[in-house]
Write a protein that holds these residues in place. Structure first.
Motif, PDB file in Angstrom:
ATOM      1  N   ILE A 412       3.683  18.720 -31.131  1.00 62.53           N
ATOM      2  CA  ILE A 412       3.182  19.872 -31.891  1.00 62.53           C
ATOM      3  C   ILE A 412       3.543  21.107 -31.070  1.00 62.53           C
ATOM      4  O   ILE A 412       3.022  21.307 -29.968  1.00 62.53           O
ATOM      5  N   SER A 416      -0.266  23.303 -36.625  1.00 57.80           N
ATOM      6  CA  SER A 416      -0.370  21.967 -37.216  1.00 57.80           C
ATOM      7  C   SER A 416      -1.513  22.003 -38.210  1.00 57.80           C
ATOM      8  O   SER A 416      -2.654  21.700 -37.884  1.00 57.80           O
ATOM      9  N   ASN A 421       0.445  18.547 -41.214  1.00 59.07           N
ATOM     10  CA  ASN A 421       0.170  17.654 -40.078  1.00 59.07           C
ATOM     11  C   ASN A 421       0.516  16.213 -40.448  1.00 59.07           C
ATOM     12  O   ASN A 421       1.112  15.491 -39.660  1.00 59.07           O
ATOM     13  N   GLY A 426       1.503  13.498 -37.938  1.00 60.59           N
ATOM     14  CA  GLY A 426       0.310  13.728 -37.111  1.00 60.59           C
ATOM     15  C   GLY A 426      -0.251  12.403 -36.623  1.00 60.59           C
ATOM     16  O   GLY A 426       0.276  11.325 -36.937  1.00 60.59           O
ATOM     17  N   ILE A 442      -4.411  23.513 -34.241  1.00 59.34           N
ATOM     18  CA  ILE A 442      -4.502  22.394 -35.187  1.00 59.34           C
ATOM     19  C   ILE A 442      -5.762  22.510 -36.046  1.00 59.34           C
ATOM     20  O   ILE A 442      -6.810  22.934 -35.547  1.00 59.34           O
ATOM     21  N   SER A 495      -8.247  19.690 -28.709  1.00 58.59           N
ATOM     22  CA  SER A 495      -7.563  18.508 -29.237  1.00 58.59           C
ATOM     23  C   SER A 495      -7.426  17.429 -28.169  1.00 58.59           C
ATOM     24  O   SER A 495      -7.774  16.266 -28.378  1.00 58.59           O
TER      25      SER A 495
END
Ligand code: COA
Length: 538
Positions: A412, A416, A421, A426, A442, A495
């Protein structure tokens, strides 16, 4: 193959500002990793030395061949969670080289709450085993753990993807023929005792290592029996009497030496041949990525500039250059390994989705690994595009991504968001590995957009209910928490703390990391037996 011609002006203010900004993000990342690796209490380190044990990093260093790379997985897992000190979720895992062969390392860190397993530790343990299974890599467990972190036991124990899954996986891995070698390097209690029990071979360190389902305090409480840890589950008990352990080691160093010998005696790996070439560096310096990645994630730029700094010789055979141009697809080599690259260059339209679908099928048929460079705000929306069938064309792409069986790798590199995604492979689409760049973001959608959606819904509701216009102060009240949450939960650190990825990458290192990951992936068959696709909606 054609060489990508860079159009970057390195003397421009924009380039210099980007460079400064991204360099700063890389420095921040370096500091975070340093903290995760070294921030341990004096008390815990002292206790370790008293017990004549090595640190987790000393153990790993002894285990791996000198001067070989270690691809660490999720070093910042659990960052900012619990008391902020459960670095790496209390364990170190990654792919390293032992006697020239790639192996997965799974090592508890006894200096973090006795190596006990927190909820994120379970998640990381399962991820580590998944990497071993998907890439058919032997796994080495360096176990030194008091089992479940008891204050959070309800979050670790009962569910399908909780602690029990670790041992379930071990049984499956055994059935798959994946070598599992375990070192008992501390008092391994309860759940931690099952790891050696479920492994193929166990090396047990005298005096410091023990395996028992209940430790001495529990035995005393349950039966009144008084017993030392060594008498209950030490190396003599398990190597001489119970047969739970297979090799006895005098100390940590000896234990690691035996593990290396076991790995050396394994049959050689059957790596897949995919036509590797002589590796060549890119024509352009990967450090220039700092000047290319825009400060503002929404600023458009040509993703070919990124590809040019990742692939061998900056050479790229672009597929359908003139069609669906918001997605760049094409073939290249990374450290000599052939890859099919899909990289976003704007919002996904029907044409870009169709192009992706065709390209994925080609790579899958030819056995070429796929690399997704994800910078996507989503699929195009609006009346015209719905009429044009964006939903069914997006579906074809998502279907192809989901069912392609060649190894997939995702980085990424910017945004995203939403179904973008998914379409760009993803985490839910099973890439073998997924990383984020420090600048990336994200979420279902950006904070501003999500806030606008919620305000619009409220406005409509007010009108419908005859309440008139939505008051301005309410607008702010709706918007602020949504924007703040997206800010907090949409960044790369959030994340990686949650293990939505395998780590944050310093952009110029992307090429090196990809080469290690591709190499590791070739330990498994290039395509699974279930090659084929579902029904594409036409
Ligand atoms: N849950 C939560 N915290 C635990 C723990 C557990 N299962 N086991 C140990 N800890 C904590 C200790 O409270 C201590 O915390 P502190 O640093 O804040 O004081 C830290 O881990 C280190 O423990 P300590 O006993 O001082 O270190 P040690 O190296 O002598 O022993 C163990 C480590 C893990 C072998 C030992 O603590 C132990 O036997 N723990 C109990 C294991 C158990 O019964 N687990 C059952 C799980 S189902």
């Amino acid at each position: 193959m054609q060489v990508i011609e860079s159009k970057i002006d390195k003397s421009s203010i924009e380039y210099k500002e980007n460079f400064e900004h991204n360099r700063r993000l890389a420095e921040e990342l370096k500091k975070e990793l340093e903290i995760a690796h070294t921030d341990r209490s004096d008390k815990a380190l002292k206790r370790l030395r008293e017990q004549n044990k090595l640190t987790v990093w000393e153990r790993i260093e002894l285990l791996l061949d000198p001067n070989t790379p270690f691809l660490e997985i999720a070093p910042l897992a659990a960052r900012g969670m619990y008391d902020g000190k459960v670095h790496g979720a209390g364990m170190v895992s990654g792919i390293g080289v032992v006697h020239g062969r790639e192996v997965v390392v799974y090592a508890n860190d006894p200096t973090i709450k006795g190596g006990t397993v927190y909820p994120m530790g379970v998640k990381k343990a399962l991820r580590t085993q998944t990497i071993s299974m998907e890439n058919r890599l032997p796994i080495i467990y360096l176990v030194d753990s008091g089992g479940a972190y008891l204050p959070l036991q309800s979050e670790i124990f009962p569910d399908a993807d909780d602690g029990g899954r670790i041992f379930y996986n071990q049984a499956q891995m055994s059935k798959m023929g994946i070598p599992q070698i375990c070192a008992v390097m501390g008092l391994c209690t309860a759940g931690a005792a099952y790891i050696p029990a479920m492994s193929d071979e166990v090396v047990h360190v005298q005096k410091t290592g023990a395996i028992f389902l209940g430790g001495p305090p529990l035995v005393k409480a349950a039966t009144g029996e008084e017993v030392t840890a060594d008498e209950l589950g030490g190396a003599e008990v398990h190597c001489i009497h119970s047969g739970v352990s297979d090799y006895m080691a005098v100390d940590d160093e000896h234990c690691i030496q035996i593990i290396r010998d076991i790995v050396k005696a394994l049959p050689p790996p059957q790596k897949v041949e995919i036509g590797q070439r002589e590796p060549r560096p890119p024509l352009y310096d990967p450090e220039e990525l700092y000047g290319i990645i825009p400060k503002n994630i929404m600023t458009p730029y040509d993703v070919r500039e990124v590809i040019a700094r990742i692939v061998d010789g900056s050479e790229f055979l672009e597929f359908k250059t003139l069609y669906g141009d918001t997605l760049v697809c094409g073939w290249a080599y990374i450290f000599g390994y052939p890859v099919g690259i899909l990289a976003n260059n704007g919002v996904l339209f029907s044409e870009s989705a169709l192009k992706a679908t065709q390209f994925i099928q080609l790579c899958d048929k030819r056995g070429i690994p796929l690399l997704f460079l994800q910078n996507i705000t989503g699929y195009i929306v609006g009346k015209e595009y719905e009429k044009g069938g964006i939903t069914k064309d997006g579906h074809k792409m998502v279907n192809a991504v989901a069912t392609a069986t060649v190894p997939k790798f995702t980085v990424i590199i910017g945004a995203s968001f939403g179904a973008g995604n998914y379409g760009m492979c993803g985490r839910a689409y099973a890439p073998r590995f997924l990383w984020m760049w420090p600048n990336s973001r994200i979420g279902v959608m950006g904070g501003e957009q999500a806030a606008d959606v919620m305000v619009t819904i409220k406005r409509e509701q007010f009108k419908r209910e005859g309440k008139g216009e939505l008051p301005e102060e309410l607008v702010e009240k709706i918007r602020r928490p949504i924007i703040e949450a997206a800010e907090r939960e949409g960044n790369a650190y959030y994340s990686t703390a949650n293990l939505w990825d395998d780590g944050i990458l310093d952009p110029p290192k992307t090429r090196d990391v990809l080469s290690l990951a591709i190499s590791a992936s070739l330990n498994a068959p290039i395509r699974s037996d279930v090659y084929g696709y579902g029904t594409f909606r036409m």
